[in-house]
Design a protein around this motif. Structure first.
Motif, PDB file in Angstrom:
ATOM      1  N   ASP A   1       2.857   1.668  -3.293  1.00 14.60           N
ATOM      2  CA  ASP A   1       2.003   2.029  -4.424  1.00 14.60           C
ATOM      3  C   ASP A   1       1.496   3.452  -4.306  1.00 14.60           C
ATOM      4  O   ASP A   1       1.434   4.174  -5.311  1.00 14.60           O
ATOM      5  CB  ASP A   1       0.835   1.054  -4.536  1.00 14.60           C
ATOM      6  N   VAL A   2       1.119   3.886  -3.100  1.00 15.64           N
ATOM      7  CA  VAL A   2       0.676   5.278  -2.933  1.00 15.64           C
ATOM      8  C   VAL A   2       1.815   6.228  -3.276  1.00 15.64           C
ATOM      9  O   VAL A   2       1.620   7.221  -3.982  1.00 15.64           O
ATOM     10  CB  VAL A   2       0.159   5.521  -1.492  1.00 15.64           C
TER      11      VAL A   2
ATOM     12  N   PHE B   1       0.831  -1.205   0.000  1.00 16.04           N
ATOM     13  CA  PHE B   1       0.000   0.000   0.000  1.00 16.04           C
ATOM     14  C   PHE B   1       0.866   1.255   0.000  1.00 16.04           C
ATOM     15  O   PHE B   1       0.669   2.156  -0.817  1.00 16.04           O
ATOM     16  CB  PHE B   1      -0.929  -0.011   1.221  1.00 16.04           C
TER      17      PHE B   1
ATOM     18  N   GLY C   1      -3.451   2.258  -4.089  1.00 14.34           N
ATOM     19  CA  GLY C   1      -2.672   1.624  -3.032  1.00 14.34           C
ATOM     20  C   GLY C   1      -3.504   0.677  -2.194  1.00 14.34           C
ATOM     21  O   GLY C   1      -3.053  -0.402  -1.811  1.00 14.34           O
TER      22      GLY C   1
END
Length: 127
Positions: free
Chosen positions: A37-38, A34, A55
């Motif tokens: 990806d964010v 998460f 994310g």
């Protein structure tokens, strides 16, 4: 006597079975996915909402997927204790050759049936 010493040495050098990830490990992998990806989607110019949504999807997909795979692996081959600590008069633990689990039995039957299809068998002669 020499064979016993070699056997003991090879048992000590044998690699231990890998530990399967726990629910906590799967959750941590999901959180890391998460955050990464964010960060990457935000850095590429996406809005905060899109970055968090992407994310969240990747984190849940990764964490839950890893948990499902490790759950399936545990069902097929349960983790066993150290054989030296096991009581010899007790029945063998499930998952080995002496007492296969239900999943191992199903996979064995499936592989035998598919194995028969994979062989190049000639069709029966026409009359």
């Amino acid at each position: 006597m020499n064979d016993e010493a070699e056997l003991a040495q090879t048992d000590e050098l044998a690699p231990r079975r890998r530990r399967l990830p726990t629910k906590r490990d799967c959750g941590l992998v999901g959180v890391v996915a998460f955050v990464v990806d964010v960060g990457l989607t935000r850095w590429s110019g996406a809005t905060w909402g899109r970055s968090i949504g992407a994310g969240l999807f990747l984190g849940l997909f990764t964490g839950y997927g890893l948990w499902m795979v490790s759950k399936a692996r545990r069902a097929l081959r349960p983790e066993a204790d150290d054989p030296a600590l096991r009581d010899p008069s007790a029945p063998p633990p499930p998952g080995g050759w002496a007492s296969p689990t239900r999943g191992q039995n199903v996979l064995g039957r499936l592989s035998r049936s598919v194995g028969g299809l994979r062989r190049n068998r000639r069709p029966p002669p026409r009359r």
